[in-house]
Design a protein around this motif. Structure first.
Motif, PDB file in Angstrom:
ATOM      1  N   ILE A 121       0.896  -1.310  -0.071  1.00 57.75           N
ATOM      2  CA  ILE A 121      -0.121  -0.069  -0.125  1.00 57.75           C
ATOM      3  C   ILE A 121       0.822   1.360   0.010  1.00 57.75           C
ATOM      4  O   ILE A 121       1.755   1.533   0.961  1.00 57.75           O
ATOM      5  CB  ILE A 121      -0.938  -0.036   1.213  1.00 57.75           C
ATOM      6  N   ILE A 122       0.598   2.173  -1.169  1.00 58.02           N
ATOM      7  CA  ILE A 122       1.381   3.252  -1.134  1.00 58.02           C
ATOM      8  C   ILE A 122       0.292   4.451  -1.140  1.00 58.02           C
ATOM      9  O   ILE A 122      -0.583   4.403  -1.783  1.00 58.02           O
ATOM     10  CB  ILE A 122       2.244   3.279  -2.463  1.00 58.02           C
ATOM     11  N   THR A 123       0.543   5.519  -0.286  1.00 56.19           N
ATOM     12  CA  THR A 123      -0.316   6.849  -0.207  1.00 56.19           C
ATOM     13  C   THR A 123       0.553   7.786  -0.290  1.00 56.19           C
ATOM     14  O   THR A 123       1.719   8.053  -0.107  1.00 56.19           O
ATOM     15  CB  THR A 123      -1.269   6.712   0.936  1.00 56.19           C
ATOM     16  N   SER A 124      -0.504   8.999  -0.590  1.00 51.57           N
ATOM     17  CA  SER A 124       0.175  10.239  -0.793  1.00 51.57           C
ATOM     18  C   SER A 124      -0.725  11.385  -0.062  1.00 51.57           C
ATOM     19  O   SER A 124      -1.525  11.120   0.362  1.00 51.57           O
ATOM     20  CB  SER A 124       0.479  10.742  -2.147  1.00 51.57           C
ATOM     21  N   SER A 125      -0.305  12.588  -0.001  1.00 53.91           N
ATOM     22  CA  SER A 125      -1.096  13.801   0.420  1.00 53.91           C
ATOM     23  C   SER A 125      -1.177  14.961  -0.369  1.00 53.91           C
ATOM     24  O   SER A 125      -0.084  15.193  -1.295  1.00 53.91           O
ATOM     25  CB  SER A 125      -0.697  13.993   1.849  1.00 53.91           C
ATOM     26  N   LYS A 182       5.044  -3.446   7.168  1.00 47.64           N
ATOM     27  CA  LYS A 182       6.135  -2.721   7.296  1.00 47.64           C
ATOM     28  C   LYS A 182       6.381  -1.384   6.579  1.00 47.64           C
ATOM     29  O   LYS A 182       6.435  -1.183   5.330  1.00 47.64           O
ATOM     30  CB  LYS A 182       7.421  -3.439   7.188  1.00 47.64           C
ATOM     31  N   ASP A 183       6.629  -0.266   7.438  1.00 47.04           N
ATOM     32  CA  ASP A 183       6.662   1.145   6.924  1.00 47.04           C
ATOM     33  C   ASP A 183       8.178   1.167   6.325  1.00 47.04           C
ATOM     34  O   ASP A 183       9.193   1.107   7.087  1.00 47.04           O
ATOM     35  CB  ASP A 183       6.517   2.220   7.798  1.00 47.04           C
ATOM     36  N   VAL A 184       8.328   1.134   4.940  1.00 44.90           N
ATOM     37  CA  VAL A 184       9.622   1.275   4.247  1.00 44.90           C
ATOM     38  C   VAL A 184       9.939   2.635   3.532  1.00 44.90           C
ATOM     39  O   VAL A 184      10.194   2.744   2.693  1.00 44.90           O
ATOM     40  CB  VAL A 184       9.963   0.185   3.363  1.00 44.90           C
ATOM     41  N   SER A 185       8.986   3.578   4.023  1.00 44.83           N
ATOM     42  CA  SER A 185       8.975   4.929   3.239  1.00 44.83           C
ATOM     43  C   SER A 185      10.141   5.521   3.066  1.00 44.83           C
ATOM     44  O   SER A 185      10.857   5.962   2.001  1.00 44.83           O
ATOM     45  CB  SER A 185       7.876   5.861   4.128  1.00 44.83           C
ATOM     46  N   LEU A 186      11.028   5.453   4.127  1.00 45.18           N
ATOM     47  CA  LEU A 186      12.280   6.225   4.209  1.00 45.18           C
ATOM     48  C   LEU A 186      13.242   5.208   3.353  1.00 45.18           C
ATOM     49  O   LEU A 186      14.240   5.896   2.565  1.00 45.18           O
ATOM     50  CB  LEU A 186      13.016   6.234   5.593  1.00 45.18           C
ATOM     51  N   GLN A 187      13.403   3.813   3.708  1.00 40.03           N
ATOM     52  CA  GLN A 187      14.233   3.128   2.796  1.00 40.03           C
ATOM     53  C   GLN A 187      14.030   2.933   1.506  1.00 40.03           C
ATOM     54  O   GLN A 187      15.200   3.056   0.745  1.00 40.03           O
ATOM     55  CB  GLN A 187      14.291   1.681   3.570  1.00 40.03           C
ATOM     56  N   SER A 188      13.097   3.119   1.131  1.00 40.89           N
ATOM     57  CA  SER A 188      12.572   3.162  -0.606  1.00 40.89           C
ATOM     58  C   SER A 188      13.128   4.525  -1.085  1.00 40.89           C
ATOM     59  O   SER A 188      13.012   4.598  -2.093  1.00 40.89           O
ATOM     60  CB  SER A 188      11.220   3.033  -0.730  1.00 40.89           C
ATOM     61  N   GLY A 189      13.045   5.469  -0.405  1.00 40.38           N
ATOM     62  CA  GLY A 189      13.245   6.880  -0.694  1.00 40.38           C
ATOM     63  C   GLY A 189      11.815   7.581  -1.130  1.00 40.38           C
ATOM     64  O   GLY A 189      11.915   8.895  -1.441  1.00 40.38           O
ATOM     65  N   LEU A 190      10.777   6.805  -0.887  1.00 40.47           N
ATOM     66  CA  LEU A 190       9.402   7.554  -1.051  1.00 40.47           C
ATOM     67  C   LEU A 190       9.185   8.470  -0.080  1.00 40.47           C
ATOM     68  O   LEU A 190       8.355   9.317  -0.228  1.00 40.47           O
ATOM     69  CB  LEU A 190       8.357   6.556  -1.541  1.00 40.47           C
ATOM     70  N   GLY A 191       9.420   8.236   1.002  1.00 40.51           N
ATOM     71  CA  GLY A 191       9.427   9.104   2.151  1.00 40.51           C
ATOM     72  C   GLY A 191       9.877  10.586   2.001  1.00 40.51           C
ATOM     73  O   GLY A 191       9.307  11.458   2.694  1.00 40.51           O
ATOM     74  N   ALA A 192      10.738  10.624   1.088  1.00 41.58           N
ATOM     75  CA  ALA A 192      11.310  12.078   0.760  1.00 41.58           C
ATOM     76  C   ALA A 192      10.531  13.019  -0.293  1.00 41.58           C
ATOM     77  O   ALA A 192      10.568  14.182  -0.124  1.00 41.58           O
ATOM     78  CB  ALA A 192      12.830  11.838   0.012  1.00 41.58           C
ATOM     79  N   PHE A 193       9.728  12.341  -0.797  1.00 38.78           N
ATOM     80  CA  PHE A 193       8.814  12.991  -1.966  1.00 38.78           C
ATOM     81  C   PHE A 193       7.490  13.456  -1.174  1.00 38.78           C
ATOM     82  O   PHE A 193       6.815  12.534  -0.408  1.00 38.78           O
ATOM     83  CB  PHE A 193       8.350  12.239  -3.305  1.00 38.78           C
ATOM     84  N   THR A 194       7.038  14.879  -1.417  1.00 31.47           N
ATOM     85  CA  THR A 194       5.781  15.148  -0.694  1.00 31.47           C
ATOM     86  C   THR A 194       4.796  15.476  -1.824  1.00 31.47           C
ATOM     87  O   THR A 194       5.073  15.691  -2.838  1.00 31.47           O
ATOM     88  CB  THR A 194       6.045  16.516  -0.038  1.00 31.47           C
ATOM     89  N   GLY A 195       3.518  15.916  -1.299  1.00 29.10           N
ATOM     90  CA  GLY A 195       2.328  16.035  -2.274  1.00 29.10           C
ATOM     91  C   GLY A 195       2.016  15.128  -2.943  1.00 29.10           C
ATOM     92  O   GLY A 195       2.456  13.979  -2.796  1.00 29.10           O
ATOM     93  N   HIS A 214      -0.811  17.839   0.435  1.00 32.63           N
ATOM     94  CA  HIS A 214      -0.040  18.973   0.996  1.00 32.63           C
ATOM     95  C   HIS A 214       1.558  18.824   0.782  1.00 32.63           C
ATOM     96  O   HIS A 214       1.939  17.522   0.822  1.00 32.63           O
ATOM     97  CB  HIS A 214      -0.221  18.932   2.613  1.00 32.63           C
ATOM     98  N   LEU A 215       2.342  19.858   0.231  1.00 29.97           N
ATOM     99  CA  LEU A 215       3.375  19.555  -0.045  1.00 29.97           C
ATOM    100  C   LEU A 215       4.416  19.484   1.188  1.00 29.97           C
ATOM    101  O   LEU A 215       5.749  19.688   0.842  1.00 29.97           O
ATOM    102  CB  LEU A 215       4.128  20.904  -0.972  1.00 29.97           C
ATOM    103  N   LYS A 216       3.709  19.311   2.174  1.00 31.96           N
ATOM    104  CA  LYS A 216       4.660  19.223   3.572  1.00 31.96           C
ATOM    105  C   LYS A 216       4.563  17.713   3.886  1.00 31.96           C
ATOM    106  O   LYS A 216       5.456  17.282   4.906  1.00 31.96           O
ATOM    107  CB  LYS A 216       4.576  20.136   4.708  1.00 31.96           C
ATOM    108  N   GLU A 217       3.544  16.794   3.443  1.00 28.17           N
ATOM    109  CA  GLU A 217       3.375  15.750   4.030  1.00 28.17           C
ATOM    110  C   GLU A 217       3.884  14.703   2.885  1.00 28.17           C
ATOM    111  O   GLU A 217       3.730  14.671   1.872  1.00 28.17           O
ATOM    112  CB  GLU A 217       1.935  15.384   4.213  1.00 28.17           C
ATOM    113  N   PRO A 218       4.579  13.705   3.429  1.00 18.86           N
ATOM    114  CA  PRO A 218       5.305  12.812   2.549  1.00 18.86           C
ATOM    115  C   PRO A 218       4.416  11.509   2.191  1.00 18.86           C
ATOM    116  O   PRO A 218       3.575  11.378   2.751  1.00 18.86           O
ATOM    117  CB  PRO A 218       6.436  12.171   3.566  1.00 18.86           C
ATOM    118  N   MET A 219       5.029  11.014   0.818  1.00 19.16           N
ATOM    119  CA  MET A 219       4.481   9.686   0.774  1.00 19.16           C
ATOM    120  C   MET A 219       4.717   8.496   1.599  1.00 19.16           C
ATOM    121  O   MET A 219       5.751   8.600   2.452  1.00 19.16           O
ATOM    122  CB  MET A 219       4.836   9.160  -0.901  1.00 19.16           C
ATOM    123  N   LEU A 220       3.963   7.630   1.687  1.00 21.80           N
ATOM    124  CA  LEU A 220       3.961   6.470   2.608  1.00 21.80           C
ATOM    125  C   LEU A 220       3.911   5.196   2.008  1.00 21.80           C
ATOM    126  O   LEU A 220       3.105   5.051   1.278  1.00 21.80           O
ATOM    127  CB  LEU A 220       3.014   6.538   3.853  1.00 21.80           C
TER     128      LEU A 220
END
Length: 725
Positions: free
Chosen positions: A229-233, A252-265, A235-241
């Protein structure tokens, strides 16, 4: 947990995240309607420095509203109490306005305290009952006092009447405690057709993330057979998960390891395989609703196959700055590679943002041809979907707009020729009713082998609570926020069968998607009512398909009518028991309107069978988007046909590309036919056992099967999941 260093990701990731941060700073201004914090500062300073009582009162009202939008209900209550005293000498109209504002602040305080801080799987599920009854009743009780005062003064205020009944319901007082003259009866009346209740298991799985409105994809991104499951927001200050499915009932939350957690909006997300490498990539859509503040880049995120993603937007040649939330991937020219159509939003009086069509160069890049292809519409496009409505093996386009137009574009591309579309909307009979429409999709709701169109109306002048009350009270009202169903007549035209199938109620859907909750072979659907107004406390809705002839609202019995704002919807079997569950990305657009996403687990609705089919193209695009499936089954001594076209479902939220198909009482699939897009290869398999997962490659003479154990989302699993984190 060690965080990945930036060297693990491409420099292009940093360039995109830096660009998004820069745009966020530029857009954080008082005139931006969704820059809640900045607007609050501006209004409060104006209030403090205003010398004239009427001016300061105006700024006080604006400050109070901004406090609510910013999520500071307690301060909003204080301002409301101050305003109510101040306007006593101004006359009845300002007093009523102050009461209304203060009542809403109390109502929101009750929602925050109970539905968010004291959240349970039944919080804010309409009709509110069981664990959804508020433990902390102070906010709702104070709102009740004010709404009753408002109604004493103006009994025709049906918005306040609806919210009064909801407030009583929240504290367990509906219907018995509601003053008879203000009661809206039968809000807790069971559905005419009942289904077994779903249960929101988001808390047990750790998926009850509080975020704002956004997109969602459920699909298998690491090719282990389990849907992630991948989600977004928005808002440009909220990261993808990115929640990776462990296959045992945990994520398991792998947002940071995957690099997706750096992207917002990103108000919406779509999966694709743009480079035909067998890995699902992600397309992020940004800027919706924001007009010139929506000049934000979309992102194409390449799946690297090692658990990480790389932004290739610039490299692929699709960087643009146009507000959007809707797009579709399809092989429009039949060359075996996915192309991209984006529906952009042009608001009257601001810059022009034409729609875009990017053709795949087969080397990781695209070129834009919308004008030459005849699809560069400059409209307020809110929904886009692709499908082969006339069965000529070429994907067509449907555009839903807030301009009142429903646009059907026929694909008339010749073999080896440039892509060409022709507008056949009027000939097809789609614009006999001019109304604003939003989430939309192609589907074959009646299993006749021809794609039909569902399109959700979004025509309104007041809060959704106003319309919900009028409808519940059987008051005369103009039709608004309807669901439109256009049945394919097999001759290039469509018939509006909305009234015939039972779509005579208001919905106001933003998000939506379809699936088969009872495995009878007929497609049902779920809609999210995501209106940003806080007064719009109306339930998201689910409809059951009755053998392709009618639809019944089963929201109440299914216990899926969340009163909070629903957006992207996905149907998927997340517990491997053969029936489809529903994930919905919740939350509003204002900073203070975050809400927990819901994961409604299907308890099993009938003793029906199913088949899951995963396809891999060889000559066709690898993801098999656009492939047609025709199943022949025998049920109760009668032969039936089932039809599916591979896609991710609706125009706001993405289902897995793996097709999960209910086959009713059939114990074997007599014949499965696959028509592959582009290549037009036809494969036929016979005598397939039901209740299994099968994998088919284009041109292969056989298929493979894989078994996954049924899992249970329990509190014990949740504790294990937290330990993994």
């Amino acid at each position: 947990m060690l965080l990945p260093c930036m060297s693990q990701f491409a420099e292009s990731n940093k360039k995109m995240t830096d660009l998004l941060a820069k745009i966020y700073t530029q857009n954080d201004v008082p005139h931006n309607p969704f820059a809640s914090g900045t607007r609050l500062n501006f209004f409060s300073k104006s209030f403090e420095t205003s010398a004239h009582i009427h001016d300061s009162t105006k700024w006080a009202f604006l400050t109070m509203n901004a406090l609510l939008e910013n999520g500071d209900e307690k301060e909003a209550v204080k301002f409301g109490q101050f305003l109510l005293k101040r306007v006593e000498e101004f006359g009845e109209a300002p007093i009523q306005l102050a009461r209304r504002s203060l009542a809403l602040a109390y109502l929101r305080e009750g929602e925050k305290t109970n539905c968010i801080l004291d959240h349970s799987g039944e919080s804010c599920i309409f009709p509110i009952a069981g664990r959804g009854i508020q433990n902390y009743k102070n906010g709702s009780r104070k709102a009740i006092v004010l709404y009753e005062q408002l109604l004493e003064q103006n009994p025709s205020d049906v918005e306040s009447r609806w919210l009064l009944n909801i407030a009583y319901m929240a504290i367990g007082g509906y219907p018995r405690s509601v003053p008879k003259k203000f009661l809206i009866p039968d809000l807790d009346k069971p559905s005419a057709v009942t289904v077994k209740p779903f249960e929101d298991m988001s808390m047990q799985t750790g998926l009850n993330v509080n975020n704002l409105a956004g997109g969602s994809i459920i699909d298998d991104f690491n090719n282990d057979g389990h849907p992630d499951i991948i989600t977004s927001s928005i808002h440009l200050k909220e990261p993808m998960l990115y929640h990776q499915n462990n296959g045992d009932g945990t994520f398991k939350d792998v947002s940071l390891q995957s690099g997706l957690g750096a992207f917002t909006g990103g108000l919406n997300l779509l999966q694709n395989d743009y480079n035909n490498d067998g890995l699902k990539d992600i397309f992020v859509l940004r800027g919706a609703w924001l007009a010139n503040y929506g000049e934000q880049p979309n992102s194409l995120l390449r799946n690297n196959g090692d658990g990480t993603f790389t932004d290739v937007t610039v490299e692929a040649g699709i960087l643009s700055f146009r507000p959007t939330q809707t797009a579709t991937w399809a092989d429009f020219n039949g060359d075996g590679w996915l192309d991209l159509f984006i529906g952009n939003e042009t608001t009257e009086g601001v810059n022009s943002y034409p729609c875009e069509l990017y053709v795949n160069n087969k080397n990781g890049t695209f070129f834009e041809i919308a004008k030459a292809a005849g699809c560069d519409y400059t409209l307020y496009v809110k929904g886009v979907t692709s499908g082969d409505y006339n069965n000529d093996d070429k994907p067509d386009l449907y555009l839903a707009t807030l301009d009142g137009n429903k646009i059907l574009l026929k694909n008339e591309t010749e073999v080896n020729g440039p892509i060409r579309f022709t507008d056949v909307s009027d000939q097809a009979g789609l614009n006999t009713n001019i109304t604003r429409v939003f989430t939309s999709w192609f589907w074959d709701y009646d299993n006749d082998g021809w794609l039909d169109i569902l399109s959700c109306g979004y025509e309104f002048q007041k809060s959704l609570a106003w319309y919900a009350a009028q409808e519940a009270l059987d008051m005369p009202m103009e039709k608004s926020g309807e669901v439109f169903l256009f049945r394919n007549k097999h001759d290039g035209t469509f018939e509006d069968v909305s009234d015939k199938v039972g779509f005579d109620k208001t919905v106001f859907a933003m998000g939506g998607n379809f699936g088969d909750i009872n495995n009878d072979g007929y497609l049902d659907f779920y809609l999210g009512s995501g209106n940003p107004l806080y007064q719009s406390l109306v339930p998201n809705k689910m409809y059951l398909n009755i053998e392709g002839s009618s639809f019944v609202d089963v929201t109440t019995s299914a216990r899926v009518g969340n009163l909070q704002k629903g957006h992207a919807v996905s149907f998927a079997d997340l517990d491997n028991d053969g029936d489809q569950d529903i994930h919905i990305e919740m939350g509003g657009a204002f900073d203070g309107d975050a809400y927990a996403n819901s994961l409604f687990i299907n308890p099993g609705q009938a003793d029906n069978h199913w088949i899951k089919i995963s396809l891999e193209g060889i000559l066709a695009n690898k993801a098999a988007i656009g492939a047609k499936l025709r199943l022949t089954i025998e049920e109760n001594g009668k032969t039936r046909m089932l039809y599916r076209e591979v896609n991710s479902g609706g125009s706001f939220g993405s289902n897995p590309l793996m097709q999960s198909i209910g086959v009713g009482k059939a114990e074997i699939i007599k014949k499965l036919e696959i028509i592959w897009p582009g290549s037009k290869t036809v494969q036929v398999f016979t005598g397939i056992n039901v209740d299994q997962n099968i994998y088919i490659r284009e041109n292969s003479s056989s298929y493979t099967t894989k078994t996954f154990p049924v899992v249970s989302f329990t509190k014990e699993h949740h504790e294990m999941s937290k330990h993994v984190h």
